[in-house]
Design an enzyme around this catalytic site. Structure first.
Site, PDB file in Angstrom:
ATOM      1  N   ASP A  23       0.851  -1.191   0.000  1.00 41.57           N
ATOM      2  CA  ASP A  23       0.000   0.000   0.000  1.00 41.57           C
ATOM      3  C   ASP A  23       0.886   1.240   0.000  1.00 41.57           C
ATOM      4  OD1 ASP A  23      -2.539   1.267   0.040  1.00 41.57           O
ATOM      5  OD2 ASP A  23      -2.265   1.720   2.163  1.00 41.57           O
ATOM      6  N   HIS A  82      -3.857  14.233   0.131  1.00 46.56           N
ATOM      7  CA  HIS A  82      -4.132  13.398   1.310  1.00 46.56           C
ATOM      8  C   HIS A  82      -2.994  13.499   2.319  1.00 46.56           C
ATOM      9  CE1 HIS A  82      -5.313  10.027   3.813  1.00 46.56           C
ATOM     10  NE2 HIS A  82      -4.157   9.428   3.567  1.00 46.56           N
ATOM     11  N   GLU A  86     -10.448   3.991   3.080  1.00 51.60           N
ATOM     12  CA  GLU A  86      -9.535   4.748   2.224  1.00 51.60           C
ATOM     13  C   GLU A  86      -9.871   4.429   0.773  1.00 51.60           C
ATOM     14  OE1 GLU A  86      -5.621   5.558   4.970  1.00 51.60           O
ATOM     15  OE2 GLU A  86      -5.494   3.953   3.482  1.00 51.60           O
ATOM     16  N   GLU A  96      -9.082   4.020  -2.818  1.00 50.85           N
ATOM     17  CA  GLU A  96      -7.850   3.756  -3.562  1.00 50.85           C
ATOM     18  C   GLU A  96      -8.149   3.015  -4.856  1.00 50.85           C
ATOM     19  OE1 GLU A  96      -4.514   2.218  -1.437  1.00 50.85           O
ATOM     20  OE2 GLU A  96      -5.251   2.899   0.531  1.00 50.85           O
ATOM     21  N   ASP A 149      -8.940   0.299   1.437  1.00 53.07           N
ATOM     22  CA  ASP A 149      -8.025  -0.155   2.474  1.00 53.07           C
ATOM     23  C   ASP A 149      -8.574   0.314   3.828  1.00 53.07           C
ATOM     24  OD1 ASP A 149      -5.737  -1.560   3.227  1.00 53.07           O
ATOM     25  OD2 ASP A 149      -4.581   0.267   3.445  1.00 53.07           O
ATOM     26  N   ARG A 165      -8.028   3.816  12.754  1.00 56.48           N
ATOM     27  CA  ARG A 165      -7.185   4.982  12.999  1.00 56.48           C
ATOM     28  C   ARG A 165      -6.615   5.004  14.421  1.00 56.48           C
ATOM     29  NH1 ARG A 165      -5.874   6.515   7.956  1.00 56.48           N
ATOM     30  NH2 ARG A 165      -7.712   7.015   6.695  1.00 56.48           N
ATOM     31  N   GLN A 170      -3.875   2.350  14.706  1.00 53.68           N
ATOM     32  CA  GLN A 170      -2.714   2.797  13.936  1.00 53.68           C
ATOM     33  C   GLN A 170      -1.971   3.932  14.644  1.00 53.68           C
ATOM     34  OE1 GLN A 170      -3.666   3.927   9.918  1.00 53.68           O
ATOM     35  NE2 GLN A 170      -1.647   4.786   9.516  1.00 53.68           N
ATOM     36  N   LYS A 211      -4.090  -1.785   9.798  1.00 55.46           N
ATOM     37  CA  LYS A 211      -4.398  -1.963   8.380  1.00 55.46           C
ATOM     38  C   LYS A 211      -4.537  -3.430   7.985  1.00 55.46           C
ATOM     39  CE  LYS A 211      -3.671   2.328   6.710  1.00 55.46           C
ATOM     40  NZ  LYS A 211      -4.437   3.029   5.682  1.00 55.46           N
ATOM     41  N   THR A 264      -8.795  -5.585   3.464  1.00 54.85           N
ATOM     42  CA  THR A 264      -8.687  -4.715   2.287  1.00 54.85           C
ATOM     43  C   THR A 264      -9.644  -5.273   1.248  1.00 54.85           C
ATOM     44  OG1 THR A 264      -6.353  -4.211   2.726  1.00 54.85           O
ATOM     45  CG2 THR A 264      -7.157  -3.834   0.483  1.00 54.85           C
ATOM     46  N   GLU A 290     -10.140  12.664   6.838  1.00 58.53           N
ATOM     47  CA  GLU A 290     -10.066  13.995   6.231  1.00 58.53           C
ATOM     48  C   GLU A 290     -11.436  14.676   6.189  1.00 58.53           C
ATOM     49  OE1 GLU A 290      -7.302  13.907   2.544  1.00 58.53           O
ATOM     50  OE2 GLU A 290      -7.980  11.852   2.890  1.00 58.53           O
TER      51      GLU A 290
END
Length: 421
Positions: free
Chosen positions: A131, A138, A204, A206, A238, A242, A245, A258, A262, A369
């Protein structure tokens, strides 16, 4: 032979102009139906064309049993010349003015199945998963949140595609439910960590590049070699814990936050189908080192959107719309950098682009975000408010390239959150 990307091509199979799967797309996937084992097909309109059925009938010239497989890996191994020849042949068989399949009712019954009647599976056997972190918008947003505006980007970010090796074992196909992960948590106001369920679960947005050829250990890749190795792309979510992490990532980066899931879309849209939508990415300043420089346009004008539906909502609400063209580091650069140390690449490797955000607030590709780390709650329909994902929430991503009269799309990648055990 006619170019499979010719906008004038029409299929004898009815295809709505708004469909993701016109003649110019023909994405590959793995499906099962009629109680038979999974095999390979392509999407055309609202149907799946069974390539194993066509192979058995002598209509496709590949290594025996190629399309009877439960993944695309064996087909991808046969290389770009075979990919191009088979795509052109499938396009020829589906043309409205070719009677070979159009007027063969028996073969149609065998090989053309309504998509609503099939089950779609993970399209590739994922050999390895990496990843990346390649959207400048971002990375800047996240950096401002946690380090301040003056230190938003780390010193290395503008010099190479930043990435980490993730877990191939938990890459799952769209529709797979995702259980809320558990892990070590340490809120800022506590002295010691505890173990429990994630409270700040995120997505996320992607794209995933699917690697279809190998590169030997110890060798680097040129731009042309990297381009040729990318078989196609999938939508990729993904999922991110948070709070897990945030506590674990110093000093080595993401790990359990993570590793739990996925999700990817079931259809792999080939690089060949995306060729008309190539575009140049943002100007790269400073100029990358020589091994990362690009002579070609390696980004894609590919629209992306995310819809969120809480369990209490009757329909999904769009929370993001952005474009793959904004990526600072292209998939080709990511692959060149990955191999630059001498790392061997394998058929079935999956490269996540990293969260795709654009310059506008509406183009942010994660709830981290969108809600600005939980300080700006998102207002959905029916009075529903979100900062991060809650149990029962369903998250769906869609992507497409639009041309005059047709679109080349990916379908969707969807996942619904289950409570932690």
């Amino acid at each position: 032979m006619t170019d499979p990307n010719d906008p004038a091509l029409r299929s004898f199979v009815p295809v709505d102009p708004a469909s993701d799967f016109p003649m110019q797309n023909l994405p590959y996937g793995v499906f099962s139906a009629r109680g038979l084992a999974p095999r390979i097909g392509v999407a055309i309109g609202d149907y799946v064309l069974d390539l194993w059925g066509l192979e058995q009938d002598g209509r496709l010239d590949v290594e025996p049993g190629t399309f009877a497989a439960s993944s695309l890996n064996a087909f991808m191994t046969q290389g770009p010349k075979v990919w191009a020849r088979i795509r052109a042949r499938i396009s020829e068989l589906l043309r409205h003015d070719n009677d070979e399949l159009r007027d063969n009712d028996e073969l149609q019954k065998l090989a053309l199945l309504p998509m609503a009647q099939v089950e779609l599976h993970l399209p590739i056997a994922v050999a390895g998963y990496t990843d990346f972190y390649s959207s400048k918008e971002h990375a800047t947003n996240v950096g401002v949140m946690f380090r301040g505006k003056d230190n938003a980007l780390q010193p290395n970010w503008l010099h190479m595609p930043i990435g980490y090796n993730g877990r191939a074992s938990t890459v799952v196909v769209s529709g797979t439910k995702v259980r809320r992960p558990r892990g070590q948590l340490k809120p800022a106001n506590t002295e010691h960590p505890s173990f429990g369920s994630c409270q700040r679960l995120d997505f996320e947005l992607e794209m995933g590049a699917v690697i279809g050829q190998t590169s030997p250990m110890g060798e680097m890749l040129s731009e042309a070699q990297a381009q040729e190795m990318i078989f196609g792309f999938v939508l990729l979510n993904d999922w991110s814990a948070r709070d897990i992490q945030q506590w674990e990532y110093v000093p080595l980066g993401p790990f359990q936050g993570k590793a739990f899931a996925t999700s990817i879309s079931p259809w792999v849209v080939t690089s060949a189908a995306l060729e008309p939508f190539r575009c140049r990415g943002p100007e790269q300043v400073p100029q990358p080192l020589a091994y990362l420089r690009q002579a070609q346009a390696n980004n894609y004008d590919l629209e992306l959107e995310v819809g969120l539906r809480a369990g209490s909502m009757s329909k999904s609400a769009r929370i993001c719309r952005t474009n793959f063209k904004y990526m600072y580091w292209s998939s080709v650069q990511q692959l060149m950098h990955h191999a630059s140390s001498g790392c061997a690449m394998n058929v079935g490797d999956l490269l996540g682009s990293g969260t795709i955000s654009g310059p506008e607030k509406s183009q942010r590709g994660s709830l981290l975000e969108i809600s600005w780390n939980g300080t700006e709650p998102v207002q959905l329909a029916d009075g529903v408010v979100r900062t991060f994902l809650e149990d029962g929430d369903s998250l769906a991503m869609r992507g497409w390239c639009q041309s005059e009269g047709y679109r080349v799309g990916f379908g969707e990648v969807e996942g619904t959150i289950l409570p932690a055990d």
